[in-house]
Motif scaffolding. Structure first.
Motif, PDB file in Angstrom:
ATOM      1  N   PRO A  17     -54.921  31.413  51.884  1.00  0.00           N
ATOM      2  CA  PRO A  17     -53.841  31.734  50.949  1.00  0.00           C
ATOM      3  C   PRO A  17     -53.009  30.501  50.656  1.00  0.00           C
ATOM      4  N   PRO A  18     -52.670  30.294  49.377  1.00  0.00           N
ATOM      5  CA  PRO A  18     -51.849  29.129  49.049  1.00  0.00           C
ATOM      6  C   PRO A  18     -50.492  29.220  49.723  1.00  0.00           C
ATOM      7  N   GLY A  19     -50.004  28.108  50.126  1.00  0.00           N
ATOM      8  CA  GLY A  19     -48.703  28.059  50.766  1.00  0.00           C
ATOM      9  C   GLY A  19     -48.375  26.639  51.129  1.00  0.00           C
ATOM     10  N   GLU A  20     -47.161  26.404  51.560  1.00  0.00           N
ATOM     11  CA  GLU A  20     -46.744  25.051  51.867  1.00  0.00           C
ATOM     12  C   GLU A  20     -46.346  24.905  53.332  1.00  0.00           C
ATOM     13  N   ARG A  21     -46.400  25.972  54.096  1.00  0.00           N
ATOM     14  CA  ARG A  21     -45.989  25.888  55.481  1.00  0.00           C
ATOM     15  C   ARG A  21     -46.962  25.082  56.333  1.00  0.00           C
ATOM     16  N   GLU A  22     -48.216  24.824  55.777  1.00  0.00           N
ATOM     17  CA  GLU A  22     -49.226  24.143  56.568  1.00  0.00           C
ATOM     18  C   GLU A  22     -48.980  22.642  56.665  1.00  0.00           C
ATOM     19  N   ILE A  69     -58.872  13.682  49.592  1.00  0.00           N
ATOM     20  CA  ILE A  69     -57.893  13.661  50.687  1.00  0.00           C
ATOM     21  C   ILE A  69     -57.200  15.011  50.816  1.00  0.00           C
ATOM     22  N   LEU A  70     -56.755  15.565  49.689  1.00  0.00           N
ATOM     23  CA  LEU A  70     -56.074  16.854  49.727  1.00  0.00           C
ATOM     24  C   LEU A  70     -57.013  17.954  50.226  1.00  0.00           C
ATOM     25  N   GLY A  71     -58.278  17.909  49.779  1.00  0.00           N
ATOM     26  CA  GLY A  71     -59.231  18.935  50.185  1.00  0.00           C
ATOM     27  C   GLY A  71     -59.526  18.912  51.667  1.00  0.00           C
ATOM     28  N   LEU A  72     -59.509  17.711  52.253  1.00  0.00           N
ATOM     29  CA  LEU A  72     -59.818  17.594  53.672  1.00  0.00           C
ATOM     30  C   LEU A  72     -58.624  17.916  54.569  1.00  0.00           C
ATOM     31  N   LEU A  73     -57.420  17.643  54.090  1.00  0.00           N
ATOM     32  CA  LEU A  73     -56.249  17.724  54.969  1.00  0.00           C
ATOM     33  C   LEU A  73     -55.245  18.803  54.581  1.00  0.00           C
ATOM     34  N   PRO A 106     -55.077  22.757  53.346  1.00  0.00           N
ATOM     35  CA  PRO A 106     -55.766  24.001  53.012  1.00  0.00           C
ATOM     36  C   PRO A 106     -55.218  24.625  51.728  1.00  0.00           C
ATOM     37  N   ASP A 107     -56.081  24.821  50.764  1.00  0.00           N
ATOM     38  CA  ASP A 107     -55.711  25.457  49.505  1.00  0.00           C
ATOM     39  C   ASP A 107     -56.942  25.478  48.615  1.00  0.00           C
ATOM     40  N   THR A 108     -56.813  25.998  47.409  1.00  0.00           N
ATOM     41  CA  THR A 108     -57.948  26.043  46.495  1.00  0.00           C
ATOM     42  C   THR A 108     -58.120  24.705  45.788  1.00  0.00           C
ATOM     43  N   LEU A 109     -59.333  24.439  45.322  1.00  0.00           N
ATOM     44  CA  LEU A 109     -59.604  23.196  44.609  1.00  0.00           C
ATOM     45  C   LEU A 109     -58.798  23.091  43.327  1.00  0.00           C
ATOM     46  N   GLN A 110     -58.609  24.205  42.636  1.00  0.00           N
ATOM     47  CA  GLN A 110     -57.856  24.148  41.384  1.00  0.00           C
ATOM     48  C   GLN A 110     -56.402  23.752  41.638  1.00  0.00           C
ATOM     49  N   ARG A 111     -55.811  24.241  42.715  1.00  0.00           N
ATOM     50  CA  ARG A 111     -54.437  23.852  43.034  1.00  0.00           C
ATOM     51  C   ARG A 111     -54.380  22.399  43.501  1.00  0.00           C
ATOM     52  N   HIS A 112     -55.406  21.957  44.224  1.00  0.00           N
ATOM     53  CA  HIS A 112     -55.484  20.533  44.562  1.00  0.00           C
ATOM     54  C   HIS A 112     -55.553  19.699  43.289  1.00  0.00           C
ATOM     55  N   ASN A 113     -56.336  20.151  42.320  1.00  0.00           N
ATOM     56  CA  ASN A 113     -56.493  19.403  41.079  1.00  0.00           C
ATOM     57  C   ASN A 113     -55.177  19.328  40.308  1.00  0.00           C
ATOM     58  N   ALA A 114     -54.437  20.431  40.307  1.00  0.00           N
ATOM     59  CA  ALA A 114     -53.141  20.429  39.632  1.00  0.00           C
ATOM     60  C   ALA A 114     -52.184  19.440  40.279  1.00  0.00           C
ATOM     61  N   LEU A 115     -52.150  19.425  41.608  1.00  0.00           N
ATOM     62  CA  LEU A 115     -51.295  18.474  42.329  1.00  0.00           C
ATOM     63  C   LEU A 115     -51.760  17.051  42.084  1.00  0.00           C
ATOM     64  N   LYS A 116     -53.087  16.862  42.065  1.00  0.00           N
ATOM     65  CA  LYS A 116     -53.647  15.536  41.770  1.00  0.00           C
ATOM     66  C   LYS A 116     -53.186  15.030  40.412  1.00  0.00           C
ATOM     67  N   ASN A 117     -53.184  15.901  39.405  1.00  0.00           N
ATOM     68  CA  ASN A 117     -52.781  15.475  38.065  1.00  0.00           C
ATOM     69  C   ASN A 117     -51.343  14.960  38.041  1.00  0.00           C
ATOM     70  N   ILE A 118     -50.454  15.618  38.787  1.00  0.00           N
ATOM     71  CA  ILE A 118     -49.060  15.178  38.843  1.00  0.00           C
ATOM     72  C   ILE A 118     -48.945  13.816  39.513  1.00  0.00           C
ATOM     73  N   LEU A 119     -49.635  13.638  40.635  1.00  0.00           N
ATOM     74  CA  LEU A 119     -49.541  12.372  41.367  1.00  0.00           C
ATOM     75  C   LEU A 119     -50.153  11.222  40.569  1.00  0.00           C
ATOM     76  N   VAL A 120     -51.284  11.486  39.908  1.00  0.00           N
ATOM     77  CA  VAL A 120     -51.912  10.445  39.077  1.00  0.00           C
ATOM     78  C   VAL A 120     -50.995  10.084  37.914  1.00  0.00           C
ATOM     79  N   MET A 121     -50.364  11.097  37.306  1.00  0.00           N
ATOM     80  CA  MET A 121     -49.434  10.810  36.213  1.00  0.00           C
ATOM     81  C   MET A 121     -48.290   9.923  36.690  1.00  0.00           C
ATOM     82  N   ALA A 122     -47.792  10.184  37.891  1.00  0.00           N
ATOM     83  CA  ALA A 122     -46.705   9.365  38.427  1.00  0.00           C
ATOM     84  C   ALA A 122     -47.158   7.933  38.667  1.00  0.00           C
ATOM     85  N   VAL A 123     -48.339   7.775  39.262  1.00  0.00           N
ATOM     86  CA  VAL A 123     -48.861   6.428  39.530  1.00  0.00           C
ATOM     87  C   VAL A 123     -49.061   5.671  38.234  1.00  0.00           C
TER      88      VAL A 123
END
Length: 263
Positions: A132-137, A171-175, A177-194
């Motif tokens: 389940p998606p969450g941020e407590r992990e 990195i996000l997928g290995l460390l 826990p969450d779905t790939l689509q949510r990892h991809n969404a987070l990736k897009n934000i971080l790449v945009m910032a970089v």
């Protein structure tokens, strides 16, 4: 640039916007295209970074639903990405161009290996089972691993950018826990910032007499194309055959390596 070259750069920007949103490594389309048309490698990297920002924005906006509930992650990881991006931009602007030409083919090789290996990585992540998606992990242990790795991705992205999205998803997928689509969404934000930090640095340096100019024609064409491409990637990109996208990236990456080796 000739009219034909301008049209090709525009379409390269569209392709890069699509691929950056749904896979990562769109730079492997735009960078070799610019180099093939005679743009010096460092100028091509700087111009490409500035031009891809609109695509990063439209792609991130398209993934806004998958970003729901990830505000704390963004707040935690964003400073690491920004700090890394500044370091990468500094390296690009201060290392001699010969060093850049020598290093980039190896970065491209790494990027292509990551592109080819991505299906295996995705299968591994899926084999861990949905959680389940969450941020407590994100405890102290995971944060201690994630933050320096995300910062290093920022350094890599600020220096060259190709495949930084795939590095982040891995990195996000290995460390995390969450779905790939949510990892991809987070990736897009971080790449945009970089990319935004690196692009801003390049513009400031180029406008204050830096030794490497920005090709604003290339920037405009890539920006227009990537804006459309990012929207397409967020809307329909998931339906495109991944094998076709990977094959295109690998072919264009090999072209870039061949071009740089000949410089």
């Amino acid at each position: 640039m000739s009219v034909v070259e301008m049209v090709l750069v525009l379409f390269a920007g569209v392709g890069a916007g699509v691929i950056n949103t749904i896979v990562g490594s769109g730079t492997l389309i735009t960078f070799p295209t610019l180099v093939a048309f005679g743009v010096p490698p460092v100028t091509a990297t700087m111009s490409n970074a500035v031009g891809l920002i609109p695509g990063n924005i439209s792609g991130s906006f398209g993934y806004r639903r998958e970003l729901a509930g990830q505000g704390r992650r963004v707040a935690l990881f964003l400073p690491a990405s920004l700090a890394g991006a500044l370091g990468g931009a500094w390296l690009l602007l201060h290392l001699p161009e010969d060093a850049f030409v020598s290093i980039v083919p190896w970065l491209l090789v790494l990027a292509l290996v990551l592109v080819v290996a991505q299906p295996m990585l995705q299968r591994y992540v899926r084999s861990r089972g949905p959680r389940p998606p969450g941020e407590r992990e994100i405890g102290l242990g995971r944060a201690a691993l994630l933050l320096p790795l995300i910062a290093l991705c920022g350094v890599y992205g600020g220096y060259f950018a190709a495949a930084q999205g795939i590095l982040l998803v891995g990195i996000l997928g290995l460390l995390l826990p969450d779905t790939l689509q949510r990892h991809n969404a987070l990736k897009n934000i971080l790449v945009m910032a970089v990319n935004s930090v690196a692009a801003t640095t390049y513009v400031i340096v180029a406008s204050t007499g830096g030794r490497h100019p920005i090709d604003w024609t290339a920037v405009g064409l890539i920006a227009a194309g990537s804006l459309v491409g990012g929207w397409i990637g967020a809307r329909v990109g998931r339906r495109l055959p991944p094998a076709v996208l990977r094959a295109c990236i690998v072919v264009l990456g090999l072209v870039a390596i061949w071009t740089l080796v000949r410089l």
